[in-house]
Each structure stands twice: as structure tokens, then as C-alpha cells.
Enzyme design. Structure first.
Site, PDB file in Angstrom:
ATOM      1  N   LYS A 163      -3.281   7.760  12.433  1.00 49.21           N
ATOM      2  CA  LYS A 163      -2.931   6.706  11.483  1.00 49.21           C
ATOM      3  C   LYS A 163      -1.699   7.105  10.707  1.00 49.21           C
ATOM      4  O   LYS A 163      -1.658   8.247  10.223  1.00 49.21           O
ATOM      5  CB  LYS A 163      -4.124   6.522  10.539  1.00 49.21           C
ATOM      6  CG  LYS A 163      -3.933   5.485   9.471  1.00 49.21           C
ATOM      7  CD  LYS A 163      -5.133   5.443   8.590  1.00 49.21           C
ATOM      8  CE  LYS A 163      -4.896   4.411   7.516  1.00 49.21           C
ATOM      9  NZ  LYS A 163      -5.972   4.349   6.565  1.00 49.21           N
ATOM     10  N   LYS A 215      -3.971  11.800   9.636  1.00 50.09           N
ATOM     11  CA  LYS A 215      -3.587  10.711   8.741  1.00 50.09           C
ATOM     12  C   LYS A 215      -2.382  11.168   7.941  1.00 50.09           C
ATOM     13  O   LYS A 215      -2.445  12.150   7.210  1.00 50.09           O
ATOM     14  CB  LYS A 215      -4.751  10.353   7.825  1.00 50.09           C
ATOM     15  CG  LYS A 215      -4.410   9.219   6.885  1.00 50.09           C
ATOM     16  CD  LYS A 215      -5.614   8.761   6.107  1.00 50.09           C
ATOM     17  CE  LYS A 215      -5.223   7.658   5.148  1.00 50.09           C
ATOM     18  NZ  LYS A 215      -6.355   7.258   4.312  1.00 50.09           N
TER      19      LYS A 215
END
Ligand code: PBG
Length: 331
Positions: free
Chosen positions: A253, A201
């Protein structure tokens, strides 16, 4: 001309000549069951509240969330990822661990409404609940305290599991979060609850609209815990750790700016790999389409196809329900 310089004519265009041919030879196509709909539910409202930076997305009431869940089931969507927006925020994010907190209440509502018809997931992170907006608790010098935060995550995991989440999505990028949460779940008898790790992330500018979506009060940034966009090898280290610690599924992400990372993951692991097409990616497409600069549906489907082409098994997207309908129509 049947040869090019003596070679048999290679004509890749033969396979592009008709819609039927293109459909038949298509290598990758998104499927409704791969799609996961992220949804926001806000405490203390009686009408859904539009999120201005995400046209078409709202903060749901408990009631409209139930309806959105039913629509997702009807469209054939694979899962839901729920985010709670509490009325009261404090330094430790108390509402995130209160069994009566909005996310826990909403999980019970949704499970009561749709049972096991799709996979119900919840975001396991403190930023929606803290008044400073960080994903963890702070030490006396104002830094995010990794290990104190893990204790909060363990407690959140127990209340979310108790409320009926099938899958928890630890998204705070604390070191050791997967192992710690797994241990807490197992010790409390929730061995069947899965973990979908937000493994790679990145500290991204594209989370902008999400801040509005959860009413975040974050002042600074998340660069001491989320990954630097400049780094790729680092995500392999995160991947190895999450798998060792017991992640059932792993995630990259944001989506489009990190397709290289997604491809690397899908080539290396045998667990399902998901990708989160985040708020800013949604906003960009909606804004350009609204101006008439791109074709909305084509652009959306192209992004979803790119994730499948990069090997994703699962795609979190705010367009999940709408796209699932298009995909069933086009079958
Ligand atoms: C953390 C979390 C965030 C998103 C999902 N989970 C915000 C962040 O890390 O800053 C962003 C999702 C999006 O932008 O669509 N709870």
C-alpha cells in the site's frame, strides 16, 4: 514480405487483430471476487456525507452501509474493509475498543445483513479514533509508543472479532503488531479470525483524501512508523516478520506507485498478496476524468489490470462495486 532478413516473420500483431483474439489471449484480468470495497461508517449522522476529495465516496450512515454491503454482494465483490468514524476522539482512541463504538456496531449490522456472503474485514488502527490523529498512543514526549500501542491493538482485535469481523487488517505499522494481535485473538478463542497484514505500508502523500474521509486531525506525518518511499529491501524485512508472526495475507500500500514492491512480494510468498489502491489514487483518476482528460472506465480497469499483472490476488479499491459490475457485463 514473409521474412525479415531471412528469419520467419515474427508478427505479434496477429494476436491483437480482433477483439475476440485479444480477449482470448489476455493473460490477466481482474475478477469481481478479487475486489475488496473499503467503506467508511460515521457515527451520529442521518444522511450519508459526501467526501469532497473522493467524488462518489461517502461516509455512510449505519443504514446506507448495510445497503452498500448488499450491493457489493449482488455485484459479486469479494469482501468489505470497514473503517469507523467516531463522534468523540481522545488521546487513546477509546471508541476503537468500546463494544458500542461505531465500527463494532457497524460490523454487527453488516454481518446481520449479509452473513457470510462476502468476507467482512475491519481496519485495526487507532488513527480514526485518536484526537492527535496518530496510529498509536503517545508517550510523555509525544512519540508514538510502540508497545503501549500493541496493547490497544490487542483490545481492538478482541472487540472487532467479537462484533463479527472475519478478517482484521492491522494497518498501524507498529513493530510486532501481527504476532501480538494473533496471540490476543488466540487467547480469547478467536483462532478462526484471519489477519490481513498491511505489510509494506509507505508514508505516502496519496493518503491525503483519506484524512478527510475519517475526519483526521493529524498535524505532522507518520514517517516514524510507515516506510520511506525510497526503500524496497526494507519491505522484505517487514514481509519476513509478518509471515513469521502469523499473517494469513499480506498487503502492499499504496498501489500504483509501488507495483515493484507488489511484484517482489508475489514472486516470493505463497500466501495471498493484496494491494490497496488508496484514496489519492482514486482522487487522481476521478479528477482527470472529470476534466475530460482521460477515459474514466478504461483508466480504472487499466489500473486494476496492472495489479493483477503484478501478481496481486486481492485488490482493495473504492471502485470495487462499480468495477465488479463492468467485469460481469464484459464477461
Ligand atoms: C490507517 C489507514 C490509512 C489508510 C488505510 N488505513 C491512513 C494512513 O495510514 O494514513 C489510507 C487509505 C486510503 O488512503 O485510501 N488507519
Amino acid at each position: 514480405m514473409s521474412t525479415y532478413g531471412g528469419f520467419p516473420a515474427a508478427r505479434p500483431r496477429r494476436l491483437r487483430g480482433s477483439a475476440a483474439m485479444r480477449r482470448m489471449v489476455a493473460e490477466h484480468r481482474p475478477h469481481p471476487a478479487d475486489l475488496i470495497l473499503p467503506a467508511f461508517v460515521r457515527e451520529g449522522i442521518s444522511e450519508p456525507v459526501p467526501i469532497s476529495s473522493m467524488p462518489g465516496v461517502v461516509q455512510h450512515t449505519r443504514d446506507t452501509l448495510r445497503k452498500a454491503a448488499v450491493e457489493a454482494v449482488e455485484a459479486g465483490v469479494g469482501g468489505l474493509m470497514l473503517f469507523g468514524v467516531p463522534q468523540a476522539k481522545d488521546a487513546v482512541g477509546s471508541q476503537g475498543t468500546d463494544p458500542q463504538g461505531i465500527l463494532q456496531v457497524a460490523l454487527r449490522d453488516v454481518r446481520a445483513e449479509i452473513g457470510d456472503e462476502l468476507v467482512v474485514m475491519s481496519d485495526l488502527c487507532l488513527d480514526e479514533y485518536t484526537d492527535h490523529g496518530h496510529c498509536g498512543v503517545l508517550d510523555d514526549r509525544g512519540r508514538v509508543d510502540n508497545d503501549a500501542t500493541l496493547e490497544r491493538y490487542a483490545e481492538m482485535a478482541r472487540v472487532q472479532a467479537e462484533a463479527g469481523a472475519h478478517v482484521l487488517g492491522p494497518s498501524g505499522m507498529m513493530d510486532g503488531q501481527i504476532g501480538h494481535v494473533r496471540g490476543a485473538l488466540d487467547a480469547a478463542g478467536y483462532e478462526d479470525v484471519s489477519l490481513f497484514a498491511y505489510t509494506a505500508k509507505y508514508a505516502s502523500a496519496f493518503y491525503g483524501p483519506f484524512r478527510e474521509a475519517v475526519g483526521s486531525s493529524l498535524k505532522g506525518d507518520r514517517k516514524t512508523y510507515q516506510q520511506d518511499p525510497a526503500n524496497a529491501a526494507e519491505s522484505l524485512r517487514e514481509l519476513a516478520l509478518d509471515l513469521e508472526e502469523g499473517a494469513d495475507m499480506v498487503m502492499v500500500k499504496p498501489g500504483l506507485p509501488y507495483l515493484d514492491i507488489l511484484r517482489t512480494f508475489t514472486e516470493r510468498v505463497s500466501v495471498p498478496v493484496g494491494v490497496y489502491q488508496i484514496s489519492g489514487e482514486y482522487a487522481m483518476v476521478e479528477a482527470a476524468a472529470e476534466k475530460g482528460w482521460i477515459e474514466r472506465e478504461r483508466a480504472i480497469l487499466e489500473t486494476l489490470t496492472s495489479f493483477k499483472r503484478a501478481g496481486a490476488s486481492l485488490v482493495l479499491t473504492y471502485w470495487a462495486t462499480e468495477a465488479a459490475r463492468w467485469l460481469s457485463r464484459d464477461r
